[in-house]
Design a protein around this motif. Structure first.
Motif, PDB file in Angstrom:
ATOM      1  N   MET B 116     -10.333 -15.263 -56.387  1.00 35.32           N
ATOM      2  CA  MET B 116     -10.448 -14.041 -55.585  1.00 35.32           C
ATOM      3  C   MET B 116     -11.772 -14.027 -54.809  1.00 35.32           C
ATOM      4  N   PHE B 117     -12.818 -14.471 -55.498  1.00 36.22           N
ATOM      5  CA  PHE B 117     -14.115 -14.460 -54.828  1.00 36.22           C
ATOM      6  C   PHE B 117     -14.152 -15.388 -53.629  1.00 36.22           C
ATOM      7  N   LEU B 118     -13.545 -16.569 -53.796  1.00 32.50           N
ATOM      8  CA  LEU B 118     -13.583 -17.521 -52.688  1.00 32.50           C
ATOM      9  C   LEU B 118     -12.734 -17.016 -51.526  1.00 32.50           C
ATOM     10  N   LEU B 119     -11.621 -16.401 -51.866  1.00 35.39           N
ATOM     11  CA  LEU B 119     -10.777 -15.829 -50.811  1.00 35.39           C
ATOM     12  C   LEU B 119     -11.535 -14.731 -50.064  1.00 35.39           C
ATOM     13  N   LEU B 120     -12.204 -13.905 -50.846  1.00 33.24           N
ATOM     14  CA  LEU B 120     -12.998 -12.823 -50.281  1.00 33.24           C
ATOM     15  C   LEU B 120     -14.046 -13.363 -49.311  1.00 33.24           C
ATOM     16  N   GLN B 121     -14.664 -14.451 -49.728  1.00 31.86           N
ATOM     17  CA  GLN B 121     -15.727 -15.044 -48.928  1.00 31.86           C
ATOM     18  C   GLN B 121     -15.195 -15.445 -47.543  1.00 31.86           C
ATOM     19  N   THR B 122     -14.079 -16.138 -47.516  1.00 30.62           N
ATOM     20  CA  THR B 122     -13.498 -16.529 -46.228  1.00 30.62           C
ATOM     21  C   THR B 122     -13.141 -15.300 -45.402  1.00 30.62           C
ATOM     22  N   GLY B 123     -12.577 -14.299 -46.064  1.00 35.05           N
ATOM     23  CA  GLY B 123     -12.201 -13.082 -45.346  1.00 35.05           C
ATOM     24  C   GLY B 123     -13.391 -12.442 -44.659  1.00 35.05           C
ATOM     25  N   MET B 124     -14.491 -12.309 -45.395  1.00 30.07           N
ATOM     26  CA  MET B 124     -15.664 -11.635 -44.831  1.00 30.07           C
ATOM     27  C   MET B 124     -16.273 -12.448 -43.695  1.00 30.07           C
ATOM     28  N   LEU B 125     -16.344 -13.759 -43.909  1.00 32.93           N
ATOM     29  CA  LEU B 125     -16.904 -14.608 -42.851  1.00 32.93           C
ATOM     30  C   LEU B 125     -16.045 -14.498 -41.590  1.00 32.93           C
ATOM     31  N   GLY B 126     -14.734 -14.452 -41.794  1.00 26.42           N
ATOM     32  CA  GLY B 126     -13.835 -14.333 -40.654  1.00 26.42           C
ATOM     33  C   GLY B 126     -14.073 -13.062 -39.867  1.00 26.42           C
ATOM     34  N   VAL B 127     -14.311 -11.970 -40.596  1.00 23.58           N
ATOM     35  CA  VAL B 127     -14.556 -10.697 -39.908  1.00 23.58           C
ATOM     36  C   VAL B 127     -15.755 -10.819 -38.969  1.00 23.58           C
ATOM     37  N   PHE B 128     -16.816 -11.505 -39.449  1.00 27.69           N
ATOM     38  CA  PHE B 128     -18.029 -11.583 -38.635  1.00 27.69           C
ATOM     39  C   PHE B 128     -17.958 -12.640 -37.537  1.00 27.69           C
ATOM     40  N   MET B 129     -16.897 -13.489 -37.572  1.00 31.30           N
ATOM     41  CA  MET B 129     -16.796 -14.545 -36.568  1.00 31.30           C
ATOM     42  C   MET B 129     -15.750 -14.267 -35.511  1.00 31.30           C
ATOM     43  N   LEU B 142      -7.447  -8.896 -44.947  1.00 32.44           N
ATOM     44  CA  LEU B 142      -7.481  -9.929 -45.981  1.00 32.44           C
ATOM     45  C   LEU B 142      -8.546  -9.610 -47.028  1.00 32.44           C
ATOM     46  N   VAL B 143      -9.653  -9.053 -46.557  1.00 35.03           N
ATOM     47  CA  VAL B 143     -10.754  -8.726 -47.464  1.00 35.03           C
ATOM     48  C   VAL B 143     -10.320  -7.714 -48.522  1.00 35.03           C
ATOM     49  N   LEU B 144      -9.436  -6.823 -48.115  1.00 32.83           N
ATOM     50  CA  LEU B 144      -8.996  -5.768 -49.030  1.00 32.83           C
ATOM     51  C   LEU B 144      -8.359  -6.331 -50.297  1.00 32.83           C
ATOM     52  N   VAL B 145      -7.568  -7.373 -50.119  1.00 35.25           N
ATOM     53  CA  VAL B 145      -6.742  -7.847 -51.232  1.00 35.25           C
ATOM     54  C   VAL B 145      -7.579  -8.348 -52.404  1.00 35.25           C
ATOM     55  N   PRO B 146      -8.442  -9.350 -52.186  1.00 32.15           N
ATOM     56  CA  PRO B 146      -9.221  -9.820 -53.341  1.00 32.15           C
ATOM     57  C   PRO B 146     -10.117  -8.738 -53.922  1.00 32.15           C
ATOM     58  N   MET B 147     -10.675  -7.887 -53.063  1.00 33.45           N
ATOM     59  CA  MET B 147     -11.552  -6.846 -53.591  1.00 33.45           C
ATOM     60  C   MET B 147     -10.754  -5.879 -54.461  1.00 33.45           C
ATOM     61  N   TYR B 148      -9.543  -5.605 -54.022  1.00 36.60           N
ATOM     62  CA  TYR B 148      -8.672  -4.734 -54.810  1.00 36.60           C
ATOM     63  C   TYR B 148      -8.469  -5.307 -56.207  1.00 36.60           C
ATOM     64  N   PHE B 149      -8.218  -6.609 -56.266  1.00 37.45           N
ATOM     65  CA  PHE B 149      -7.981  -7.225 -57.574  1.00 37.45           C
ATOM     66  C   PHE B 149      -9.272  -7.330 -58.381  1.00 37.45           C
ATOM     67  N   ILE B 150     -10.354  -7.621 -57.710  1.00 45.17           N
ATOM     68  CA  ILE B 150     -11.618  -7.740 -58.447  1.00 45.17           C
ATOM     69  C   ILE B 150     -11.940  -6.431 -59.153  1.00 45.17           C
ATOM     70  N   ILE B 151     -11.741  -5.331 -58.437  1.00 44.58           N
ATOM     71  CA  ILE B 151     -11.986  -4.029 -59.080  1.00 44.58           C
ATOM     72  C   ILE B 151     -10.895  -3.745 -60.107  1.00 44.58           C
ATOM     73  N   GLY B 152      -9.657  -3.971 -59.723  1.00 40.80           N
ATOM     74  CA  GLY B 152      -8.528  -3.544 -60.537  1.00 40.80           C
ATOM     75  C   GLY B 152      -8.321  -4.379 -61.799  1.00 40.80           C
ATOM     76  N   VAL B 153      -8.720  -5.634 -61.784  1.00 45.47           N
ATOM     77  CA  VAL B 153      -8.472  -6.487 -62.941  1.00 45.47           C
ATOM     78  C   VAL B 153      -9.718  -6.627 -63.820  1.00 45.47           C
ATOM     79  N   TRP B 154     -10.862  -6.855 -63.180  1.00 43.76           N
ATOM     80  CA  TRP B 154     -12.072  -7.122 -63.975  1.00 43.76           C
ATOM     81  C   TRP B 154     -12.994  -5.909 -64.055  1.00 43.76           C
TER      82      TRP B 154
END
Lengths: 612, 517
Positions: B116-129, B142-154
């Motif tokens: 999830m973290f790695l996916l998040l990383q690509t998502g955020m970089l994409g937003v700024f590029m 795309l950023v929403l999805v991993p962040m949703y799981f990071i909060i919701g699961v861990w």
């Protein structure tokens, strides 16, 4: 000239002791801490020699600090005669206090931490006085505030100490509110923050603008130099170790406001309203805090209110146009007030922590060195000629008379009060019979030596250093009256104060109590420091705290906004068929949303015929 | 490889993710090592962006273009200017440190977590590029999805509530933003006869003020919720409190900046007339100021350490949006600096909470006290983070705050005066927090034997502290990077601003002062 070395030495001392001091021996810590300040002092002397008579301003440019659009701020240092005076006071008195601390802090925990903070303070204070523009000055300004916070809360196990630290920092930030706005306004109208560039263009600017800048700067100065209405942090700051009270809260940091006003003298000269305000605030502070000092029983608190009062005196000097007299008093005050604090420290040290003058007495014979040196400071602050305080105080009063006689009279009465409370402390502590239970012992030579040096300066500093003459070309000439009667009157009032104190506390010790009984209303008011802390608490702190908790947080945030949002969510959940799937599990609900989003996108595209 | 540097930076985390999926779930340590390695490499390969970046050139650099969905006119179009450069560097560094900080904190579903973290990383970089609005939107969502799981699961006890709230809140904003994007898209087709999401093409649109205003508000909702601006901030405290430490760090340091970045990259250049509209500017400035003061006051009263820092973010981000809508070079440059600074300082503050949470599993401030005695190294790190957040000169926060306030002051003296009170309150809530947690006697027996920072934990803080000091002492390179893009945006929104400024410098003092009153 490598001016940067002056603050760099103590910075290096801070880094070395801060990083290595935990495991280092006391000898190492002392060598680093004191050595760095002495080196800095030596470099100041070398700089002064190198600059000859410092007749013009000498600037060194290091690097561009902030550059954004039209805003350019350089990290520059500059030296002129005003800076020279400040440098000598800061490094000279600073070195003495560092030496004294070796004895005073010898038995305390966190020894390395104390000296690291003290060195860090020296770094910021020297940056403050060397700054060539308002923003670098602000760097030092905030930095000394930080060190003050750290050192007031040095005994961080004590809640009262950490409370006092917070109070000092936050009250100073309130002052910085004004200072920051002044900086913005200066930049907007002068296009630079450099002292040279600003002051050269002051003449010709509209008076309203200059008055506004002057008043905003004054707000900042009131915070740092503990003037009404922002003085409340300084008495509490006495929670810090006594050498800190001497260095930061008497001799150097608290005078930064006076320095800043003097530095900005060109602005104040062209801003009559602001300058008037400087004088009036200074006078009011001088008088009121002197009255509070009359009835304090904690020896450090007496001298704390005295500091507030004396700083007020310096403001009066600047406010009536006698900037050099204000700086003169800054210098002599640094000598005698540092001495009074270090002397009290010696007394406290002798009595194993006792600070209440009511439980002292008769100490003159037990700790003679402390007694005699403190007596030197007492006669200096009381304005007894020919000692140092007499010169500077007299000069301020003479200039005040020229501006308005009533200012002179209030100032002279304040001088009487000053003489009274200082000698009250001296008489209570050193005369009569000992009222405590400890076994007083004289302090070690490492503490006595700085006391002796400061005693010499308190006595002779006035005629040794003719500060006003040295600063003559920097400030407009002082309109002084040379009326000998004025001098005689103020000296007489001072001596009367001493005499009265002797009558109250040596000759007839029952007198104060009977007086307190007959004027009980006034007595209570002054004894409780006019209830200013309580008023601030009720008028500012409580409303902010309660308002934030019940109105903003529980009310607006949780009660209104979040309840509204959740309500919206719940009702949407009740109605929306698709949204109800949210209840069936997180992953599926997420998928639903993605589908939903895509559908919206597709439908919108199709409707507009965008998909080919 | 050189001309694909941006893509390389963008897809390194994703490539790492693919490899990660091949590692068996049982191999927890291998997964950790790999994820950290990917994070570290991701940071390293972003470094050449700085050296290749030409500070003196305007416009976008290192642009890569490829067809993507020709039928929609959507392209793979990425490129950076100084503003995105700084935020990208923040993302790669903080992203790596967040991964590093999770080593011991995460024991459950380790593989999924790092994925999830790695996916998040690509998502955020994409937003700024992204320079194509469609591509941007894809990354944004795309950023929403991993962040949703990071909060919701861990996350913590109320993780599901917080995760769904976070998701719905931000999605609601995104939907409206999408409508705004589509409006521009179709307007472009109408005016030029071609369908495109390319930003520079959409900038050529000539829209009437009314429509610009409409689109502005649609964008506003998306961006303001993300920032979050008052009164759209209530998802933030919940999300922060429930998220695991690294999630909070990324959320505060990087995710929130997507909102401010959106304003700067899209709202201002695409809708210049609306951005200059007096009502809109005033509304945004007032909401920012309310955010500054309100966030600080509410922060002051929090009993939960994480909530306190969360509300402080509302206050700090208020400075950032105020700087943007000062609409002058100082305000904008200061705003970007402050976004960077907030990422560093608040990132540290959340990491600091995480260190303790791992040891004590509570965020209640009242549970602590006197920790400076037990954990001296920790106390020093916390003090530096606190001072950096409180805007002490020679640390990073001051540089941003000062520049923003100077800009705000140029726009309106009253705004600046109100905003400065936020600086006072900032000192208040931080110092009080420090006092209650670190100073005094150790009041709770459970805290008596807490371990001080481990070398790994210290290693997480060191780069951030060094960065804070660098920006505080020598921020010039950053301002140089920002100079051109900021000037271009200001010129776009306020044509002739710089000529006007040059003229104003020549006018007599009396005229300038007229503005003072």
């Amino acid at each position: 000239m490598q001016l940067w070395l002056i603050p760099a030495f103590p910075l290096a001392g801070f880094l070395i002791n801060g990083l290595l001091g935990r495991r280092a021996s006391k000898g190492f810590i002392n060598a680093v801490a004191i050595g760095s300040v002495l080196l800095s002092f030596a470099w100041v002397l070398k700089t002064i020699m190198g600059l000859g008579d410092v007749s013009s301003r000498y600037v060194e440019h290091y690097f561009t600090w902030i550059q954004s659009g039209a805003l350019q701020v350089n990290f520059d240092f500059a030296v002129d005669r005003l800076t020279v005076v400040m440098l000598l006071v800061v490094t000279g008195v600073g070195a003495l206090i560092h030496i004294y601390s070796v004895g005073y802090m010898g038995h305390e925990g966190g020894y390395y931490r104390f000296f690291a903070y003290l060195n860090l303070f020296m770094f910021f204070m020297l940056t403050l006085v060397l700054a060539a523009n308002y923003l670098v000055l602000f760097v030092g300004w905030e930095g000394v505030g930080l060190c003050s916070y750290l050192l007031i809360g040095f005994y961080f196990l004590r809640q009262s100490a950490t409370n006092a630290g917070n109070k000092a920092f936050i009250v100073n930030r309130i002052g910085d509110f004004g200072f920051s706005l002044a900086i913005f306004l200066v930049f907007l109208n002068f296009g630079t923050l450099d002292f040279g560039g600003v002051f050269a263009n002051v003449p010709g600017k509209p008076e309203t603008l200059l008055n506004t800048i002057g008043l905003l700067l004054l707000v900042g100065a009131c915070g740092k130099s503990a003037q009404i209405p922002l003085y409340v942090w300084l008495p509490d700051a006495m929670e810090g170790p006594t050498p800190v009270s001497a260095l930061i809260h008497a001799a150097t940091m608290v005078t930064a406001g006076v320095y800043m006003v003097a530095r900005s003298n060109v602005i104040y000269i062209h801003a009559p309203v602001a300058q008037e305000a400087v004088a009036l605030i200074g006078l009011a502070t001088a008088f009121f805090s002197a009255t509070i000092g009359l009835l304090q029983n904690d020896i450090k608190k007496i001298f704390a209110y005295s500091t507030v009062s004396q700083l007020g005196y310096m403001f009066v000097g600047a406010g009536v146009g006698a900037f050099s007299a204000g700086i003169y008093h800054l210098v002599t005050h640094a000598f005698f007030k540092a001495l009074l604090f270090l002397g009290s420290g010696s007394v406290i040290h002798a009595l194993s922590g006792e600070q209440d003058v009511r439980r002292m007495g008769g100490l003159a014979k037990k700790i003679p060195w402390t007694f005699w040196t403190m007596l030197c400071a007492a006669v200096a602050i009381a304005g007894v000629p020919p000692f140092s305080g007499f010169y500077s105080k007299d000069m301020i009063l003479a200039a005040a008379y020229q501006r308005a006689p009533w200012i002179y009279w209030v100032g002279a009465i304040t001088a009487g009060l000053t003489a009274f409370y200082v000698f009250r402390a001296i008489f209570l502590a050193f005369f009569g019979a000992y009222r405590g239970h400890e076994h007083p012992h004289e302090s070690p030579p490492v503490m006595i030596l700085p006391l002796a040096a400061l005693a010499f300066l308190s006595l002779a500093g006035g005629f040794l250093f003719d500060v006003p003459q040295f600063l003559e070309r920097l400030f407009p000439p002082i309109e002084e009256s040379h009326d000998v009667t004025l001098v005689a009157v103020s000296v007489a009032i001072g001596l009367a104060g001493i005499g009265l104190a002797a009558l109250f506390y040596v000759v007839k010790p029952s007198l104060p109590d009977s007086l307190a009984a007959s004027f009980s209303g006034v007595y209570k008011l002054i004894y409780n420091k006019y209830f200013v802390d309580e008023i601030y608490d009720a008028a500012v702190v409580k409303p902010v705290v309660n308002g934030s908790r019940s109105l903003l947080w529980k009310g607006v945030d949780v009660g209104l906004i979040d309840a509204g949002v959740n309500g919206l969510g719940w009702s949407a959940r009740g109605i929306g068929g698709i949204l109800r799937l949210l209840q069936s599990g997180s992953i599926r609900s997420y998928a639903t949303w993605v589908v939903f989003g895509s559908v919206v996108l597709m439908v919108a595209m199709a409707m507009a015929g965008g998909v080919r | 490889m050189d001309q694909h540097l941006l893509s390389l930076v963008l897809f390194t985390p994703l490539a790492g993710l693919v490899v990660l999926l091949l590692i068996p779930s049982r191999q927890k340590d291998l997964i950790r090592v790999w994820a950290n390695l990917v994070g570290f490499v991701g940071f390293l390969i972003s470094l050449p962006l700085v050296s290749r970046f030409d500070r003196s050139a305007g416009g976008f650099q290192m642009v890569e273009r490829a067809g993507w969905i020709p039928s929609l006119g959507a392209q793979y179009l990425v490129g950076i200017d100084g503003i995105s450069l700084l935020l990208i560097m923040l993302t790669t560094l903080v992203g790596f440190l967040a991964i590093l900080s999770s080593w011991t904190a995460i024991q459950d579903r380790v593989k999924e977590y790092y994925a999830m973290f790695l996916l998040l990383q690509t998502g955020m970089l994409g937003v700024f590029m992204a320079l194509d609005f469609f591509l941007f939107y894809v990354f944004w969502e795309l950023v929403l999805v991993p962040m949703y799981f990071i909060i919701g699961v861990w996350g913590g006890p109320r993780k599901l509530y917080a995760a769904i709230k976070f998701f719905l809140y931000t999605l609601a904003g995104s939907v409206l933003m999408l409508l705004g994007i589509l409006t521009l898209y179709f307007q472009h087709a109408q005016q030029f006869g071609s369908y495109t999401f390319e930003i520079s093409e959409l900038m050529k649109l000539d829209l009437p003020l009314g429509m610009q205003q409409w689109v502005f508000w649609a964008f506003f909702l998306g961006f303001a919720i993300k920032v979050p601006m008052f009164p759209f901030h209530t998802w933030l405290p919940d999300a922060h409190v429930e998220a695991p430490t690294a999630g909070s760090v990324i959320l505060a340091s990087v995710l929130l900046k997507m909102g401010t970045y959106g304003f700067i990259r899209f709202s201002l250049p695409l809708l210049p007339k609306a951005s200059m509209d007096a009502t809109i500017v005033k509304t945004l400035a007032v909401l920012s100021i309310i955010g500054i003061i309100y966030g600080a006051l509410v922060s002051l009263m929090q009993a939960d350490w994480k909530k306190l820092v969360a509300y402080s973010s509302v206050s700090h981000l208020g400075f950032c949006t105020l700087g943007i809508f000062a609409l002058n070079p100082n305000g904008l440059a200061g705003s970007v600096m402050q976004q960077l600074n907030h990422g560093i300082s608040t990132g540290m503050l959340f990491l600091i909470i995480g260190v303790l949470y791992e040891r004590r599993h509570t965020r209640e401030i009242a549970e602590y006290g006197g920790l400076a005695h037990v954990m001296p190294k920790y106390a020093v790190v916390f003090a530096i983070a606190m001072l950096s957040s409180a805007g002490l000169p020679l640390l990073n926060g001051f540089v941003g705050e000062f520049t923003i306030l100077q800009g705000a002051f140029e726009a309106s003296h009253v705004w600046a005066a109100f905003a400065v009170t936020g600086v006072i309150l900032g000192a208040a809530y931080l110092l009080w927090l420090y006092q209650r947690t670190m100073l005094g006697q150790v009041t709770n027996g459970k805290n008596l034997h807490l371990a001080d920072l481990s070398p790994r934990e210290l290693a997480v803080f060191l780069p951030l502290m060094a960065w804070a000091l660098w920006i505080g002492v020598y921020p010039k390179p950053y301002f140089e990077i920002l100079e051109k893009p900021v000037a271009q945006i200001v010129e776009r929104v306020r044509p002739g601003y710089f000529q006007g400024a040059a003229q104003a410098a020549r006018t007599s003092p009396a005229e300038v002062v007229a503005g003072v009153r």
